[in-house]
Design a protein around this motif. Structure first.
Motif, PDB file in Angstrom:
ATOM      1  N   CYS A 279      -6.628   6.387  -0.271  1.00  0.00           N
ATOM      2  CA  CYS A 279      -7.162   7.701  -0.654  1.00  0.00           C
ATOM      3  C   CYS A 279      -7.993   8.298   0.482  1.00  0.00           C
ATOM      4  O   CYS A 279      -8.236   7.638   1.498  1.00  0.00           O
ATOM      5  CB  CYS A 279      -8.017   7.572  -1.914  1.00  0.00           C
ATOM      6  N   GLU A 280      -8.455   9.525   0.277  1.00  0.00           N
ATOM      7  CA  GLU A 280      -9.251  10.205   1.300  1.00  0.00           C
ATOM      8  C   GLU A 280     -10.473   9.384   1.715  1.00  0.00           C
ATOM      9  O   GLU A 280     -10.814   9.310   2.891  1.00  0.00           O
ATOM     10  CB  GLU A 280      -9.712  11.580   0.792  1.00  0.00           C
ATOM     11  N   LYS A 281     -11.124   8.764   0.730  1.00  0.00           N
ATOM     12  CA  LYS A 281     -12.362   8.038   1.027  1.00  0.00           C
ATOM     13  C   LYS A 281     -12.128   6.815   1.905  1.00  0.00           C
ATOM     14  O   LYS A 281     -13.056   6.312   2.530  1.00  0.00           O
ATOM     15  CB  LYS A 281     -13.050   7.614  -0.269  1.00  0.00           C
ATOM     16  N   ASN A 282     -10.869   6.333   1.970  1.00  0.00           N
ATOM     17  CA  ASN A 282     -10.559   5.160   2.782  1.00  0.00           C
ATOM     18  C   ASN A 282     -10.380   5.497   4.253  1.00  0.00           C
ATOM     19  O   ASN A 282     -10.422   4.606   5.102  1.00  0.00           O
ATOM     20  CB  ASN A 282      -9.275   4.481   2.278  1.00  0.00           C
ATOM     21  N   LEU A 283     -10.171   6.780   4.558  1.00  0.00           N
ATOM     22  CA  LEU A 283      -9.874   7.174   5.936  1.00  0.00           C
ATOM     23  C   LEU A 283     -11.122   7.074   6.799  1.00  0.00           C
ATOM     24  O   LEU A 283     -12.241   7.250   6.317  1.00  0.00           O
ATOM     25  CB  LEU A 283      -9.332   8.599   5.970  1.00  0.00           C
TER      26      LEU A 283
ATOM     27  N   LEU B 212      -4.783  13.647   7.102  1.00  0.00           N
ATOM     28  CA  LEU B 212      -4.166  13.072   8.299  1.00  0.00           C
ATOM     29  C   LEU B 212      -3.446  14.148   9.109  1.00  0.00           C
ATOM     30  O   LEU B 212      -3.476  14.126  10.342  1.00  0.00           O
ATOM     31  CB  LEU B 212      -3.181  11.968   7.901  1.00  0.00           C
ATOM     32  N   LYS B 213      -2.813  15.100   8.422  1.00  0.00           N
ATOM     33  CA  LYS B 213      -2.103  16.172   9.119  1.00  0.00           C
ATOM     34  C   LYS B 213      -3.065  17.178   9.746  1.00  0.00           C
ATOM     35  O   LYS B 213      -2.739  17.823  10.746  1.00  0.00           O
ATOM     36  CB  LYS B 213      -1.157  16.890   8.156  1.00  0.00           C
ATOM     37  N   GLU B 214      -4.246  17.315   9.163  1.00  0.00           N
ATOM     38  CA  GLU B 214      -5.234  18.272   9.686  1.00  0.00           C
ATOM     39  C   GLU B 214      -5.972  17.727  10.903  1.00  0.00           C
ATOM     40  O   GLU B 214      -6.520  18.501  11.698  1.00  0.00           O
ATOM     41  CB  GLU B 214      -6.244  18.623   8.591  1.00  0.00           C
TER      42      GLU B 214
ATOM     43  N   LEU C 105       0.820  -1.213   0.000  1.00  0.00           N
ATOM     44  CA  LEU C 105       0.000   0.000   0.000  1.00  0.00           C
ATOM     45  C   LEU C 105       0.852   1.261   0.000  1.00  0.00           C
ATOM     46  O   LEU C 105       1.918   1.309   0.611  1.00  0.00           O
ATOM     47  CB  LEU C 105      -0.913   0.011   1.231  1.00  0.00           C
ATOM     48  N   GLN C 106       0.359   2.276  -0.682  1.00  0.00           N
ATOM     49  CA  GLN C 106       0.929   3.624  -0.645  1.00  0.00           C
ATOM     50  C   GLN C 106      -0.181   4.574  -0.212  1.00  0.00           C
ATOM     51  O   GLN C 106      -1.352   4.208  -0.192  1.00  0.00           O
ATOM     52  CB  GLN C 106       1.465   4.013  -2.021  1.00  0.00           C
ATOM     53  N   VAL C 107       0.197   5.804   0.120  1.00  0.00           N
ATOM     54  CA  VAL C 107      -0.800   6.768   0.566  1.00  0.00           C
ATOM     55  C   VAL C 107      -0.781   7.981  -0.353  1.00  0.00           C
ATOM     56  O   VAL C 107       0.289   8.449  -0.766  1.00  0.00           O
ATOM     57  CB  VAL C 107      -0.558   7.174   2.038  1.00  0.00           C
ATOM     58  N   SER C 108      -1.967   8.497  -0.691  1.00  0.00           N
ATOM     59  CA  SER C 108      -2.072   9.652  -1.572  1.00  0.00           C
ATOM     60  C   SER C 108      -1.751  10.938  -0.817  1.00  0.00           C
ATOM     61  O   SER C 108      -1.858  11.002   0.414  1.00  0.00           O
ATOM     62  CB  SER C 108      -3.478   9.735  -2.169  1.00  0.00           C
ATOM     63  N   SER C 109      -1.386  11.969  -1.563  1.00  0.00           N
ATOM     64  CA  SER C 109      -1.084  13.271  -0.941  1.00  0.00           C
ATOM     65  C   SER C 109      -2.338  13.863  -0.306  1.00  0.00           C
ATOM     66  O   SER C 109      -2.266  14.525   0.735  1.00  0.00           O
ATOM     67  CB  SER C 109      -0.511  14.229  -1.980  1.00  0.00           C
ATOM     68  N   GLY C 110      -3.500  13.608  -0.927  1.00  0.00           N
ATOM     69  CA  GLY C 110      -4.756  14.114  -0.363  1.00  0.00           C
ATOM     70  C   GLY C 110      -5.061  13.488   0.984  1.00  0.00           C
ATOM     71  O   GLY C 110      -5.503  14.163   1.922  1.00  0.00           O
ATOM     72  N   ALA C 111      -4.819  12.175   1.089  1.00  0.00           N
ATOM     73  CA  ALA C 111      -5.046  11.484   2.364  1.00  0.00           C
ATOM     74  C   ALA C 111      -4.074  11.992   3.425  1.00  0.00           C
ATOM     75  O   ALA C 111      -4.455  12.214   4.585  1.00  0.00           O
ATOM     76  CB  ALA C 111      -4.898   9.978   2.173  1.00  0.00           C
TER      77      ALA C 111
END
Length: 446
Positions: free
Chosen positions: A378-382, A349-351, A339-345
């Protein structure tokens, strides 16, 4: 096979291109490597001059540079966009006259790649050497780039050189246990025992015997004598985790043991001399507990010789991507994923404020490693509390009510586990039984 034949075979099979030109600059020999490097048949090269090849487009005139005149060294770009490096020198006959010129024809692109690989290898070796050097004293497991965590690391390295009692304070899940373990690991006691005692997890009626040990017959069921955890840690380090949960009536005995480095077993009369380094950790405000009469003031000051405050994750947001990647690599290995993580996710995560700190982040990463089926997080996975978007807005297809409820329940459980140090405490915070929470954890594979 004669020497001349061996020589001809060696030149033919050489990895490096070799050219022979007459006194007028006409090429009368080229080996197979020249054809391989240039991508042109030897018929386009042999019996031709440099001017012929420029006119035919084999060489690019604007890219030709003479780098050195003796021996003649030329940089040239050829039609296949490769860079070549040609070094030419005269061949003399027995009478001292020049009979031809020999040129070495090298693939500069390939050489550059090899050189870059060499530099990378040197760099890796240097970095590895630096890592090994630093690991003689450097902290392990404290992944950070933030200034306030760097100051914590510096404190650890200073404190580890001493036997001073340390009080580590910080919210639940910030990594107080990791700080304590580092103090032990880089201290002179590193080869001796490291005993972590959770003062809040041991039942009140057992904590004294667990800490100090007991003699045979001290109480019903004490059929043999047993060494306590403080005794087991002799010559090593003890972490008194959740020290704020220590029963008030035992704090006097603990204070005496820290002051004198002696213990008396339950039911015993003689003292045992110890050599133990004490570290205490808490997520509570001990000063406030002292004011409320729930913690002894003298024990507080005895523990608080040196204080380390571990900042919460929301105050070191620079560390979130580093920690996320560290845990992702860990769970990729555990669950055989990539797995990798998108910049949007990562932005979301930082916010997020991370009330459960690093422990919550680790739990979220493991949850994602289990549930995400694609290769990119991606964002939707969080979880919903991080994404802050309703489930139906993150999916093109509408979800059933049951699916939405299950997703929300999974997120709430994950958050509770991150914010609490045990499943039992998480169940209490959620208002459900321990058994119910275990069942849901198994159901959702959290």
């Amino acid at each position: 096979m004669g020497v001349n034949e061996i020589l001809i075979q060696a030149i033919e099979q050489s990895y490096e291109g070799i050219l022979l030109t007459d006194l007028d600059g006409r090429i009368f020999y080229a080996n197979a490597a020249v054809e391989k490097i240039s991508g042109e048949p030897l018929s386009s090269i042999v019996n031709h001059t440099i001017k012929n090849m420029l006119d035919g487009g084999l060489l690019k005139e604007s890219t030709s540079h003479v780098l050195k005149k003796n021996p003649l060294t030329i940089y040239q770009k050829i039609s296949n966009e490769k860079d070549v490096f040609i070094t030419s020198s005269p061949v003399y006959g027995d009478d001292g006259e020049i009979i031809c010129y020999i040129a070495n024809y090298r693939n500069l692109t390939s050489l550059n790649n090899m050189f870059e690989e060499h530099l990378a290898y040197i760099s890796l070796n240097y970095l590895e050497l630096e890592r090994l050097r630093k690991n003689l004293t450097q902290t392990e497991g404290l992944i950070s780039s933030s200034p306030n965590m760097e100051s914590v690391k510096q404190m650890i390295e200073k404190i580890a050189k001493t036997d001073a009692t340390v009080l580590i304070q910080g919210e639940s899940g910030t990594g107080k246990e990791v700080v304590a373990k580092n103090i032990h690991t880089i201290s002179e006691r590193k080869s001796s025992a490291y005993i972590q005692i959770n003062c809040g997890a041991i039942p009140e009626n057992l904590i004294e015997s667990e800490l100090f040990g007991y003699e045979k017959g001290a109480f019903t069921g004490a059929s043999t004598s047993k060494a306590g955890l403080l005794e087991v840690a002799n010559n090593g380090t003890v972490l008194l985790d959740e020290i704020g949960e220590m029963p008030l009536h035992l704090q006097v005995k603990l204070l005496r043991s820290i002051q004198t480095n002696e213990i008396t077993r339950v039911g015993g009369t003689s003292t045992k001399q110890l050599n133990v380094r004490y570290i205490a950790a808490t997520n509570k405000d001990l000063k406030q507990l002292v004011k409320e009469g729930k913690f002894r003031e003298d024990l507080y000051y005895r523990l608080n010789v040196v204080q380390i405050i571990v900042p919460p994750l929301r105050e070191r947001k620079e560390d979130i991507p580093l920690l996320f990647q560290h845990f992702l690599e860990k769970f990729n290995r555990k669950y055989n994923k990539n797995l990798q993580v998108s910049s949007g996710a990562l932005k979301l995560l930082k916010e997020y404020t991370w009330p459960g700190n690093v422990r919550q982040l680790e739990n979220v990463v493991e949850q994602l490693a289990i549930l995400v089926e694609n290769t990119l997080i991606c964002e939707k996975n969080l979880p919903l509390e991080i994404n802050k978007q309703p489930a139906y807005q993150n999916n093109k297809e509408a979800k059933t009510l049951i699916e939405v409820v299950e997703e929300a329940e999974r997120a709430v459980i994950g958050k509770a586990l991150g914010e609490n140090s045990s499943i039992r405490k998480a169940a209490k915070a959620l208002g459900i039984s321990h058994a119910t929470l275990l069942r849901k954890i198994n159901r959702y594979k959290i």
